[in-house]
Design a protein around this motif. Structure first.
Motif, mmCIF file in Angstrom:
data_model
loop_
_atom_site.group_PDB
_atom_site.id
_atom_site.type_symbol
_atom_site.label_atom_id
_atom_site.label_comp_id
_atom_site.label_asym_id
_atom_site.label_seq_id
_atom_site.Cartn_x
_atom_site.Cartn_y
_atom_site.Cartn_z
ATOM 1 N N GLU A 1 3.669 7.454 0.301
ATOM 2 C CA GLU A 1 3.439 7.780 1.703
ATOM 3 C C GLU A 1 2.141 8.555 1.893
ATOM 4 O OE1 GLU A 1 5.040 6.685 4.232
ATOM 5 O OE2 GLU A 1 6.642 5.693 3.098
ATOM 6 N N ARG B 1 -0.614 7.868 0.384
ATOM 7 C CA ARG B 1 -1.698 6.951 0.025
ATOM 8 C C ARG B 1 -2.368 7.323 -1.284
ATOM 9 N NH1 ARG B 1 -3.229 6.933 5.809
ATOM 10 N NH2 ARG B 1 -4.656 8.617 5.309
ATOM 11 N N ARG C 1 -8.137 -1.986 0.640
ATOM 12 C CA ARG C 1 -6.792 -2.447 0.993
ATOM 13 C C ARG C 1 -5.837 -1.265 0.917
ATOM 14 N NH1 ARG C 1 -2.499 -3.341 -1.815
ATOM 15 N NH2 ARG C 1 -3.588 -3.115 -3.792
ATOM 16 N N PRO C 2 -5.123 -0.955 2.003
ATOM 17 C CA PRO C 2 -4.231 0.206 1.995
ATOM 18 C C PRO C 2 -3.166 0.114 0.910
ATOM 19 C CG PRO C 2 -4.548 -0.593 4.221
ATOM 20 C CD PRO C 2 -5.155 -1.616 3.303
ATOM 21 N N GLY D 1 0.495 -1.753 0.910
ATOM 22 C CA GLY D 1 0.494 -2.835 1.880
ATOM 23 C C GLY D 1 0.515 -4.196 1.209
ATOM 24 N N SER D 2 0.584 -5.210 2.021
ATOM 25 C CA SER D 2 0.600 -6.567 1.514
ATOM 26 C C SER D 2 -0.760 -6.941 0.953
ATOM 27 C CB SER D 2 0.966 -7.528 2.651
ATOM 28 O OG SER D 2 0.767 -8.867 2.268
ATOM 29 N N ASN E 1 -1.344 -8.888 10.048
ATOM 30 C CA ASN E 1 -0.880 -7.644 9.429
ATOM 31 C C ASN E 1 -1.743 -6.469 9.867
ATOM 32 O OD1 ASN E 1 1.104 -9.046 8.077
ATOM 33 N ND2 ASN E 1 -0.040 -9.224 6.174
ATOM 34 N N GLN F 1 -1.189 -2.467 9.034
ATOM 35 C CA GLN F 1 -1.582 -1.818 7.789
ATOM 36 C C GLN F 1 -3.073 -1.513 7.744
ATOM 37 O OE1 GLN F 1 -1.744 -4.158 4.068
ATOM 38 N NE2 GLN F 1 -1.080 -5.925 5.293
ATOM 39 N N LYS G 1 -4.628 -0.328 10.597
ATOM 40 C CA LYS G 1 -4.862 0.583 11.718
ATOM 41 C C LYS G 1 -5.676 1.792 11.271
ATOM 42 C CE LYS G 1 -2.318 3.413 15.066
ATOM 43 N NZ LYS G 1 -0.955 3.800 15.531
#
Length: 669
Positions: A205, A207, A290-291, A294-295, A359, A362, A364
């Motif tokens: 959570e 990151r 890429r977060p 996430g996907s 998507n 993710q 944002k």
């Protein structure tokens, strides 16, 4: 047809750990070209568990607290002098939860600063096990310690589950909302069950990254690497701009290097790209991180259109297979198809659109880079070499390896002198390097992991995958899929076991007419400049904080300048890294920082020893090894339907989306 239309648990030897940490933290003496890059202005606060359970055994003859003191003292000694670091402890002053203040028992024992290493060492020496475990409250206070702006990192070390409210995972989620520049890394010290699950959630959570540590050595390795990352975080660079929600009112951009941020919904951002030369080729590259969690399927899109809406080029960026994954994509105005009225080639302005895709949640608030390059049309293609054929690997002899500090984003990817380099790689880590290559040259990169034994082999825990990529200056995936005789096979992914591996990667030779190819391995190698090498090691959910040794040998094969086109009126390409045209200098094309002497033919070996073999390119150009190492981001994109067909019997290569710069979608490979 006009001419511009034809164009990577147990103790190990302490000496090895010392060397590893020194290399990672830049503590070893190195030549100027390999100097550890300066910290990027970030802040780090270490949040340490001082609860009573830290008096328990650490599994290697020490108590947990003794192990923590040893590891912390070593790490602090090797932090960069300019690094802003602070120390916060929790559970250090109130003994029982029933006592007042037990659940707010946390102190910033050393404020964040640069000239505080003696204070940090003194505080570490006084560090003792005592009270409760108010993790959530300690995290809240640590976020306040770091302030509201800039690159900020919390490194949490805990040996158990929180015994006080608030719930740590919820706190981490709240902290992450303060912006992408703040993250929480976690080292779980001999934890299991619910405690481990909770700490993993904090990292996810927040990151950040989570690693297990079962010994003093594990703890030192994890703290050392995570502390290093805090001062080399993923960074976005470029002049800030603000894209418009529609074409009308969009900012006008000249070729250059810019930055913006994805919005709160799936609305596209628009920019007008001003063409400075009629008939030129415009290339627009978009890259971002890429977060975490996430996907892998980002589903964002970058597109170039005419003002009237005609599609010129587009691609779907997608993340590289790593916890520190990047995503990138490139669109270009060039079309290999002749048109009577080619607005994509001739109009004064084109519309660049960046869309976050389905998507979008993710992405944002995620920042991204924009790089816009412009290449003039050529006088004639008559005497230019044909598009490059699939290359043949040229064996490279390695030199004595020198230590290297890898980059973690495009802006800090090191550009190195020719040679062989050594570093360490942690599971889930993405490393980036840069390589310069000129017309008539192609890049070769060889990654070597030696056979491992003892703690490293145990921690490796079976099979891993080493993921690699070669990326063009504007973000296209350019590894040559069908290259011949490549060590480890001509794919981007290699199987790593305790026996080690040797993995090679190469591009096609850089030629102007590669732009007419069907795939990024072609179109991405149609201009010279700084290319990127990306390396990542897959991780597992129960990973310990370990590193593997990694050697890199990079060479540039071919004669610099061979097949260089002549541009109309002596014009010069304008790149996102060098936005001012020059009539007398070409963009970054020299394969090393040392200029060629008069009479140099380019047929020399400057990349780590004699060439063991010799092969000629398909146009008869003699090959040579010259070098520059690099890296930079990582992001592989889907290759086209033609490639899919050829790889149908080779599923190991079918991994990534690749961009399409000539107007139609490409399928997965």
């Amino acid at each position: 047809m006009t001419t511009h239309q034809a164009h990577r648990r147990r103790p190990v030897v302490w000496a090895l750990i010392a060397v590893t940490l020194a290399a990672v933290l830049g503590g070893l003496t190195a030549p100027a070209a390999l100097a550890d890059p300066a910290p990027s202005g970030g802040k780090l606060v270490l949040v340490l568990d001082s609860s009573g359970s830290m008096a328990e055994p650490a599994g290697d003859g020490h108590t947990k607290i003794a192990a923590a003191r040893t590891a912390l003292s070593s790490v602090v000694t090797k932090l960069p002098e300019a690094a802003e670091v602070g120390l916060r402890v929790y559970g250090a002053t109130v003994f029982k939860r029933t006592q007042a203040g037990a659940c707010t028992d946390t102190q910033l024992t050393v404020p964040i600063g640069t000239a505080n290493r003696p204070q940090l060492q003194t505080a570490i020496a006084k560090y003792k096990p005592y009270g409760e475990t108010p993790i959530g409250y300690a995290l809240q206070q640590a976020a306040k310690d770091l302030g509201p702006v800039g690159q900020r990192t919390i490194v949490l070390v805990s040996d158990g589950e929180a015994t006080c409210a608030p719930e740590p995972c919820a706190v981490a989620r709240s902290i992450a909302q303060q912006g992408i520049d703040l993250k929480i890394d976690v080292v779980g010290f001999r934890v299991g069950g619910k405690a481990r699950t909770q700490l993993q959630c904090v990292a996810r959570e927040g990151r950040g990254d989570y690693y297990d540590a079962d010994s003093t050595v594990d703890l030192e390795a994890g703290l050392g690497r995570l502390s290093t990352r805090a001062f080399r975080p993923f960074r976005i660079s470029g002049t800030p701009v603000h894209g418009a929600p529609q074409q009308e009112g969009a900012p006008v951009l000249a070729p250059g290097h810019y930055s913006d941020t994805f919005g709160v919904d799936n609305t596209s951002k628009h920019y007008l790209i001003k063409r400075t030369m009629k008939g030129s080729t415009l290339r627009a590259g978009v890259s971002f991180r890429r977060p975490a969690g996430g996907s892998f399927v980002i589903q964002s899109e970058v597109r170039l259109n005419t003002l009237a809406g005609e599609q010129c080029g587009w691609s779907y960026p997608r993340g590289f297979d790593g916890d520190q994954g990047l995503a990138t994509g490139t669109a270009a105005s060039w079309s290999k198809y002749e048109k009577k009225n080619d607005e994509c080639a001739d109009s004064d302005q084109l519309v660049l659109t960046v869309n976050p895709g389905k998507n979008y949640l993710q992405l944002k608030g995620v920042p991204y880079e924009l790089r816009v390059d412009e290449e003039p049309p050529v006088d004639s293609i008559a005497n230019l070499p044909a598009a490059a054929a699939d290359p043949v690997w040229t064996p490279m002899s390695g030199s004595t390896p020198r230590e290297i500090v890898p980059g973690s984003s495009f802006p800090d990817a090191p550009l190195l002198q020719p040679g062989t380099y050594k570093t360490t790689l942690m599971p889930g880590e993405l490393q980036l390097y840069r390589v310069k290559a000129d017309w008539g040259q192609r890049i070769q990169a060889q990654m070597t992991v030696p056979e491992m034994a003892g703690a490293a082999a145990d921690a490796l825990d079976g099979i891993r995958y080493l993921d690699t990529a070669l990326i063009s200056p504007t973000g296209e995936d350019v590894f040559a899929i069908f290259a011949k005789n490549v060590p480890g096979g001509s794919y981007t992914k290699a199987v790593l076991t305790k026996r080690g591996l040797v993995k090679g990667l190469t591009t096609k030779e850089i030629r102007y007419l590669n732009r007419n190819g069907a795939n990024n391995q072609d179109t991405g190698t149609s201009t010279p400049g700084e290319y990127y090498l990306a390396v990542s090691l897959t991780r597992k959910a129960n990973d310990k904080a370990f590193t593997i040794p990694l050697n890199l040998t990079v060479g540039v094969v071919g004669t610099a300048g061979a097949g260089k086109p002549e541009y109309v009126d002596g014009a010069t390409p304008v790149s996102g890294e060098s936005v001012t045209p020059s009539p007398t200098e070409t963009p970054s094309t020299t394969p090393s920082s040392t200029p060629s002497e008069p009479g140099d033919s380019g047929d020399k070996n400057q990349a780590g020893g004699p060439v063991q073999g010799r092969a000629d390119s398909d146009d008869g150009t003699p090959v040579a090894l010259v070098a520059g190492l690099g890296g930079g981001g990582v992001l592989l994109l889907l290759i086209g339907g033609l490639i899919v067909a050829r790889l149908r019997k080779k599923p190991a290569a079918a991994q990534w989306p690749q961009s399409n710069n000539w107007g139609g979608p490409q399928g997965p490979r």
